[in-house]
Write an enzyme that holds these catalytic residues in place. Structure first.
Site, PDB file in Angstrom:
ATOM      1  CG  ASP A 115      -2.295  -0.892   1.423  1.00  0.00           C
ATOM      2  OD1 ASP A 115      -1.910  -2.241   0.802  1.00  0.00           O
ATOM      3  OD2 ASP A 115      -2.361  -1.690   2.425  1.00  0.00           O
ATOM      4  CB  ILE A 116      -0.031   4.755  -0.973  1.00  0.00           C
ATOM      5  CG1 ILE A 116       0.832   5.522  -1.196  1.00  0.00           C
ATOM      6  CG2 ILE A 116      -0.831   4.828  -0.315  1.00  0.00           C
ATOM      7  CD1 ILE A 116       0.829   7.172  -2.195  1.00  0.00           C
TER       8      ILE A 116
END
Ligand code: URA
Length: 296
Positions: A115-116
């Site tokens: 995920d970011i």
């Protein structure tokens, strides 16, 4: 119109335009244009036919007078920082591939997604076969994450992970191994976004066989805040937001997440978030072997 085969199979001949495009010298049409202008030399002689097939290991190719050596496969270990997406292109954010400044090939991609806001180990390569095998749940390649979790984990959390968690949408996950860390201080702070693992005995990121590592989960929080706990979680799948959703299913929120290993490949602790290095030959061989056998 049928596309002409550019070759390039293992040990085979390769078309000059593919050779140069693979090495990031431009699009095929830019390379055709360059050939027309006499920018390409093969073994010292100007070559105006971009479709000529050459032996990439033997031919000496130059573009605009600069030697262009051919690299067929690249493997990098990146410590992905927060704010960067696990993609090859993105309109809004920097991508993991953008961070590999020394890359030679233009077809690199990240193996799986973080995920970011997740940091840590991300393999960047153009080896599609290896990526496929590493990501296949059937191959059982463990991925271990260090997580900081807010909320009260149930007493039987480790057993529930080992049995497989049922996510809020009803999805069942494969068995996972949860281990408690000694507190949030077990990972060193290292500047902005920067935390580094300390080598701790027993935290080798591999699935332990006995699963008897569930200690008392929380020390009581005295300030009335949600308790927080540092954990290591080893999973074998890569479902969307899997780690966060597994903890959410137990009523907890992941506030910090970092991948520290994939199979036997551990994140190099000297890499700060955003830094990378090529995998060693030994690491590449180890990953290939593991991904083929599915054994760790
Ligand atoms: N699980 C998550 O929830 N996020 C990640 O980035 C990786 C695994």
């Amino acid at each position: 119109m049928k596309k002409k085969d550019a070759g390039g199979g293992k040990g085979g001949l390769l078309r000059l335009d593919k050779y140069l495009a693979d090495m990031g010298l431009g699009s095929r049409s830019q390379i055709r244009e360059g050939a027309r202008k006499g920018k390409i030399r093969v073994d010292g002689a100007v070559e105006t036919n971009p479709e000529r097939k050459i032996d990439p290991q033997a031919a000496e190719v130059t573009w605009d007078g600069q030697p262009v050596a051919y690299v067929s496969q690249e493997y990098y270990m990146l410590n992905k920082p927060q704010g960067v997406v696990s993609a090859t292109e993105d309109k809004l954010h920097r991508t993991a591939v953008d961070l590999i400044a020394d890359r030679r090939r233009k077809d690199l991609f990240p193996v799986g997604r973080l995920d970011i806001d997740t940091e840590g180990l991300l393999l960047i390569t153009n080896d599609g076969d290896l990526a496929h095998r590493l990501l296949s749940p059937k191959k059982h390649v463990d991925k271990t994450y260090y997580a900081e979790v807010e909320g009260r984990l149930p007493e039987d959390a480790a057993e529930r992970f080992r049995a497989g968690i049922i996510l809020k949408d009803g999805t069942e996950t494969m068995p996972a191994v949860l281990r408690m860390e000694d507190g949030l201080s077990s990972w060193d702070e290292g500047g902005p976004n920067g935390r580094r693992s300390r080598n701790k005995g027993g935290s080798d990121g591999m699935l332990p066989q006995d699963g008897k590592d569930s200690r008392s989960l929380f020390s009581q929080d005295e300030g009335g805040h949600e308790p927080r706990q540092a954990v290591l979680l080893t999973i074998r799948e890569g479902k969307f937001h899997q780690v966060k959703r597994m903890f959410e299913a137990l009523g907890c929120k992941v506030t910090y997440l970092k991948r520290i290993s994939m199979g036997n490949l551990r994140l190099d602790e000297t890499l700060r978030p955003g830094q990378y290095r090529p995998l060693t030959e030994q690491e590449i061989e180890m990953l290939k072997k593991q991904s083929r056998s599915g054994r760790l």
